[in-house]
Design a protein around this motif. Structure first.
Motif, PDB file in Angstrom:
ATOM      1  N   ARG A 155       1.065  -1.140  -0.042  1.00 46.29           N
ATOM      2  CA  ARG A 155      -0.014   0.091   0.081  1.00 46.29           C
ATOM      3  C   ARG A 155       0.961   1.134   0.102  1.00 46.29           C
ATOM      4  O   ARG A 155       1.876   1.448   0.769  1.00 46.29           O
ATOM      5  CB  ARG A 155      -0.837   0.106   1.193  1.00 46.29           C
ATOM      6  N   VAL A 167       2.077   4.752   0.951  1.00 43.09           N
ATOM      7  CA  VAL A 167       1.854   5.897   1.967  1.00 43.09           C
ATOM      8  C   VAL A 167       2.729   6.941   1.635  1.00 43.09           C
ATOM      9  O   VAL A 167       3.670   6.962   0.813  1.00 43.09           O
ATOM     10  CB  VAL A 167       2.284   5.043   3.449  1.00 43.09           C
ATOM     11  N   ARG A 222       4.108   0.401   2.425  1.00 39.60           N
ATOM     12  CA  ARG A 222       4.088  -0.382   3.594  1.00 39.60           C
ATOM     13  C   ARG A 222       3.299  -1.794   3.118  1.00 39.60           C
ATOM     14  O   ARG A 222       2.632  -1.908   2.164  1.00 39.60           O
ATOM     15  CB  ARG A 222       3.531  -0.013   4.567  1.00 39.60           C
ATOM     16  N   TRP A 268       0.714  -4.469   3.887  1.00 40.87           N
ATOM     17  CA  TRP A 268      -0.753  -4.687   4.579  1.00 40.87           C
ATOM     18  C   TRP A 268      -1.034  -6.081   4.610  1.00 40.87           C
ATOM     19  O   TRP A 268      -0.826  -6.763   3.633  1.00 40.87           O
ATOM     20  CB  TRP A 268      -1.433  -3.827   3.919  1.00 40.87           C
ATOM     21  N   TYR A 303      -0.515  -3.290   9.297  1.00 41.42           N
ATOM     22  CA  TYR A 303       0.768  -3.179   8.520  1.00 41.42           C
ATOM     23  C   TYR A 303       1.586  -4.332   8.946  1.00 41.42           C
ATOM     24  O   TYR A 303       1.624  -4.577  10.167  1.00 41.42           O
ATOM     25  CB  TYR A 303       1.340  -1.885   8.593  1.00 41.42           C
TER      26      TYR A 303
END
Length: 62
Positions: free
Chosen positions: A9, A11, A16, A18, A25
């Motif tokens: 994902r 950020v 990070r 998921w 996370y």
């Protein structure tokens, strides 16, 4: 193909990982998308391979 457990994902500033099962996370922040690491995690690779990939991506962010 079933639903993937681990996905990257975006950020602010990077990516990070998921965990869909845990809904949180997993691992560290990565500046580059950790495609090989995601593939290994979803395929159930051995722990040594996952640790090696994590170290490689940590070095890439420095």
């Amino acid at each position: 193909m079933g639903k993937r457990r681990y996905v990257a994902r975006g950020v602010p500033g990077g990516y990070r990982i998921w965990d869909n099962r845990r809904r949180g996370y997993w691992g560290d922040f990565y500046e580059l998308c950790p495609d090989d690491l995601l593939t290994a995690l979803n395929a159930g690779a051995e722990q040594a391979r996952i640790v090696e990939l994590m170290r490689r991506y940590k070095k890439a962010r420095r």
